[in-house]
Write an enzyme that holds these catalytic residues in place. Structure first.
Site, short mmCIF file in Angstrom:
data_model
loop_
_atom_site.label_atom_id
_atom_site.label_comp_id
_atom_site.label_asym_id
_atom_site.label_seq_id
_atom_site.Cartn_x
_atom_site.Cartn_y
_atom_site.Cartn_z
N LYS A 174 0.85 -1.19 0.00
CA LYS A 174 0.00 0.00 0.00
C LYS A 174 0.88 1.23 0.00
CE LYS A 174 -4.16 1.14 -0.51
NZ LYS A 174 -4.89 0.63 -1.65
N SER A 193 -8.65 -0.84 -5.33
CA SER A 193 -8.88 -0.37 -3.96
C SER A 193 -10.38 -0.16 -3.75
CB SER A 193 -8.07 0.89 -3.69
OG SER A 193 -7.22 0.70 -2.59
#
Length: 618
Positions: free
Chosen positions: A208, A408
């Site tokens: 991330k 996402s």
């Protein structure tokens, strides 16, 4: 002190006068434009009807100008008007589906005898969108009508579409620029430290990497490793398509620097000749020579050009009344934000309302959710996903059609669908979550400003002007970890995968659509057309029409929007000043960062966002 207050009062007085003058100026111009518009409408209504003119055979000139989007940005009409009046014209956007439909209509039109691709003003575009347009071009060619590409220079998106033409013409001093794909960010760690700004990061996921620009001076090895995989896959697909279209070796399109220099030397530094030698173009021709050639192929207009109709002026008669059975199309394009949709974003409440309208409309039998989003607010993503669940409970199938990117939060809203379709070149995954908070206590202390007081709970007084207490930091990290577990648990339950399997493919890692399908995140490969077909099959309907769900403007907003668009041209108020390219590139980076920060409005401070998913504007 009296003098100071008098000075401040004078400044405020003149400021108010300037503001009032500006307001009156805008209203007066709008009023004048309205009178001009009414005059034109009145004269048009009383004018004698024109006799229909028999159109000669002509080419369809596909002269796309500007970016290609899934959905035009929703702009407040007042903002639209004021931007235009002060020389800040809104950039025209081309809807992907409209482009494809125009080309398909031209293929069926007997009066259209061919196609000319003139793409010099087309912006760089994702490979997924380009492939959908290329599909329509191939359908056009299948009718036997010729397709010719013309241009002075070609960037890589322009050249990709041009490669589908039967012939490619380029100016003798032109060039074909294939830069490759990449993902680059600005990194602010040292800047923030130099400014004494403290950055607090909360995240889950090895890959991330959204927070890296605020915590590092360069890309991490984990992010570099993951990004290189999908970038190379996309670039491989790009050059494979062109190599097939032009019947040349793939290696010629991605040469080593030494090979490129040697080839350029052999062409005496002439980029146009290099493109010709490599087989990228068929002929080097001046504009006059191109017009002459096109007149020979498509017919002369008698004025040193050829018979054609612009893509923007072409109006085929293909109107159809809505069918009794409908398939709704809800487009979710942009960053996901909490609340209602603003320019270039997906409003959680706005999109949820469109899905709810589709659920309550008895004529709608299925829904295609077209997703083109890198994600955003986790809360807003869940609001949208809840409406997807409600549609399924109402017995209406939901099919997700992934466009360029559905990562996402974009994957979050897709996960509950009955069927998920992606393209091999779609960017998806990035299943992870983060939070970020900057505080300015050190900056303020440097100039002798401090924040102190007392509150009834540890949360009282927490804000950007105070250091973040350790216990609050721990609480926020626990919230992020809980959000990640919710995310992967959601994917596991909806995709019939184990929690361990999802965790292995999650961790914020980005996948191509093809790799995502192998890992169970996507059901099948397919474009928008395939998604419509699947939705019809699931709903068991055969005779249907598409219902493009949109939030309507009020009558007043619609009038102002359309009226100002025409009035700007009529009154000559649509001239703009273009920044130099070098300045524009830097400005675009800065605007992107500002927009990212502006979109941080999740009420819980939790975000599922993939910033590195943009690869074609670098």
């Amino acid at each position: 002190m009296k003098t100071l207050f008098k000075f401040i009062g004078t400044v405020l007085k003149w400021f108010w006068k300037a503001l009032s003058f500006t307001r009156q100026l805008i209203l007066n111009i709008l009023f004048i434009a309205m009178l001009v518009g009414i005059y034109f409408l009145f004269t048009m209504e009383h004018a004698a009807p024109a006799k229909p003119v028999e159109q000669p055979e002509r080419a369809l000139l596909v002269d796309i100008s500007g970016p290609i989007v899934e959905k035009q940005r929703r702009v407040d009409p007042y903002d639209f008007a004021t931007r235009n009046l002060f020389g800040q014209q809104m950039q025209f956007e081309n809807v992907l589906y409209d482009i494809v439909e125009q080309i398909r209509a031209g293929a069926k039109d007997d009066k259209i005898n061919g196609m000319v691709l003139s793409l010099s003003d087309m912006s760089e575009t994702s490979l997924t969108k380009l492939r959908y347009i290329a599909k329509a071009i191939n359908e056009f060619k299948a009718t036997g009508k010729p397709v010719v590409a013309i241009g002075g220079h070609y960037n890589q998106s322009q050249y990709y579409l041009a490669s589908y033409a039967d012939e490619i013409f380029m100016a003798p001093d032109g060039a074909v620029l294939l830069r490759g794909y990449g993902t680059y960010n600005l990194y602010f760690k040292d800047l923030l430290e130099n400014l004494d700004i403290t950055t607090h990061v909360f995240r889950v996921g090895t890959y991330k990497s959204f927070v890296e620009p605020y915590t590092r001076t360069g890309m991490s090895e984990e992010a570099r490793e993951a990004n290189s995989v999908w970038l190379n896959q996309l670039w491989g697909a790009f050059v494979d398509d062109i190599a097939t279209n032009r019947n040349i070796e793939v290696s010629a399109l991605s040469p080593e620097a030494d090979t490129l220099i040697a080839n350029l030397k052999a062409a005496n530094g002439d980029f146009a000749k290099l493109a010709y030698n490599m087989g990228l173009v068929d002929e080097l021709m001046t504009r006059q020579q191109i017009r002459t050639r096109l007149a020979e192929v498509f017919g002369s207009d008698g004025e040193d050009s050829f018979n054609y109709v612009s893509f923007y002026d072409y109006a085929p008669l293909n109107f159809e009344l809505p069918k009794a059975d409908q398939i709704a199309v809800v487009v979710a394009s942009g960053a996901i934000v909490d609340g209602f949709e603003s320019e270039g974003t997906i409003g959680g409440d706005t999109t949820a309302a469109l899905l709810r309208d589709a659920r309550l409309n008895d004529a709608i039998k299925a829904v295609v959710l077209r997703v083109d989003s890198p994600g955003g607010s986790a809360f807003a993503s869940e609001v949208i996903r809840n409406e997807v669940d409600a549609l399924k409970q109402a017995g209406k199938p939901v099919v997700v059609s992934m466009s360029s990117v559905a990562a996402s939060g974009g994957y979050w809203i897709s996960s509950s669908a009955d069927r998920i379709l992606a393209q091999p070149t779609t960017i998806t995954g990035s299943i992870g979550i983060f939070g970020i908070l900057t505080t300015f206590e050190d900056v303020l202390a440097k100039y002798g400003v401090y924040n102190d007081g007392i509150g009834t709970t540890p949360f009282a007084g927490v804000g950007v002007t105070r250091a973040l207490p350790e216990e609050i930091s721990n609480i926020m990290q626990l919230g992020i970890e809980n959000g990640y577990q919710r995310f992967i648990g959601l994917v596991a339950s909806q995709r019939n995968l184990s929690l361990q399997d999802v965790d292995q493919v999650a961790q914020g890692r980005v996948w191509t659509g093809y790799d995502a399908m192998k890992r169970g995140l996507v059901d099948q490969m397919g474009d928008f057309d395939d998604a419509i077909t699947v939705a019809a099959e699931l709903a068991q309907v055969t005779d249907y029409s598409l219902n493009w769900m949109e939030e309507p403007l009020t009558p007043a907003q619609q009038f102002i929007y359309e009226f100002m668009n025409q009035a700007m041209v009529t009154l000559g108020l649509n001239e703009t000043v273009k920044l130099p390219d070098a300045v524009q590139q830097f400005a675009n980076h800065a605007v992107t960062e500002i927009n990212n920060l502006n979109n941080f409005n999740d009420p819980n401070g939790q975000y599922a966002l993939c910033p590195n998913c943009s690869y074609y504007e670098n």
